[in-house]
Design an enzyme around this catalytic site. Sequence first.
Site, PDB file in Angstrom:
ATOM      1  N   HIS A  76       0.733  -1.135   0.020  1.00 43.97           N
ATOM      2  CA  HIS A  76      -0.213   0.061  -0.081  1.00 43.97           C
ATOM      3  C   HIS A  76       0.722   1.145  -0.009  1.00 43.97           C
ATOM      4  O   HIS A  76       0.711   2.211  -0.651  1.00 43.97           O
ATOM      5  CB  HIS A  76      -0.784   0.057   1.300  1.00 43.97           C
ATOM      6  N   HIS A 185       0.312  -8.855   4.750  1.00 47.23           N
ATOM      7  CA  HIS A 185      -0.270  -8.697   3.365  1.00 47.23           C
ATOM      8  C   HIS A 185      -1.383  -9.765   3.172  1.00 47.23           C
ATOM      9  O   HIS A 185      -2.433  -9.055   2.519  1.00 47.23           O
ATOM     10  CB  HIS A 185       0.921  -9.120   2.513  1.00 47.23           C
TER      11      HIS A 185
END
Length: 336
Positions: A76, A185
């Site tokens: 991100h 993740h």
Amino acid sequence: MPHLLKLPKNLVGRDFVVGDIHFKTRELHRGLQALGFDRSVDRLIAVGDLIDRGPGMLDGLKLLGEPWFYTVKGNHEQMLIDAYRANPHLPYSAHGARWWMSIDEESKPMIIAKLESLPLIIEVETAHGLIGVVHADVPAGLSWADFTRGIDNPQFQDIALWGRERIKKHHRGGVLGAWRVCIGHTWIPQALRFGNVLALDVTGGGDGSLAIYSVHDDTIYVDGKAAGLDQTARLGEQLAQLEQSLTALKTLVSGNKLIESQIASREAEAQAKQISSAWLNIADEVASTQQLVNALHGLSLLSGERRSAKLEELQARYAGTPTGDLLIRLFSAGDA
């Protein structure tokens, strides 16, 4: 910029590793408070994805300036960096990043520079051994030393930021050359253990408390309570340690070393009690899992109102648990 950050052994406090935060700072501080986190001596290392999705934007960004906080770069962070470098004036809001549109234009370059400076890998020296922290994964079959030496390789970087193979294929081989490796993740309903690899993203930025791994205890906690880590791997380690202790005890007895033998015998006895306790926990987990499997099998045989009623019963039974969250994600209201 350096892709590897090495942290020396913490000689005065404790170390913790937290899963993907995603600006969920209220949940983070609640979990740390439950563990008695001391900002003056303890350290917190994050597996990346500090940003996006959650509500605590300002508190989350402030973490980047705290001396007790460290984090690797997540996908991100990388997506925001890439979007900004491609077009600084783009109103980027993808993947839960609407917060970025509220940031003052003069502050954006500073935030991007800070995110770009984050390492892809953090190594932590501990009394137990080396702990590695990376956002997504380590290439399957690669040792930790080879991974860190080759992190300039774009393929390694891609796996470090985006890899999911270990969790998707349930690889249990672990990573040689490290005592523990912590990753995030990939969302999972509860913390899992793949050999010496600990998967910590238990929310994916959605509702729920964060998983925090205590290095000192070698235990993952959620709001101060020990989480149901993969106990079989831990039991295997304890059995190996007991085998080593018994071998050493046999050697001491053969050498007529009475005092040393008595000490070693007490240590082996303590290890045996730990194994017995771990086995009881596993037996309970197996029974609970079988009960859930049986219930899901029964659900698959039903239809219409009976299926809806059974699903509501299951969701009520497991409400507030990782299993309950999983049931909600698996069965939408429309599916019921």
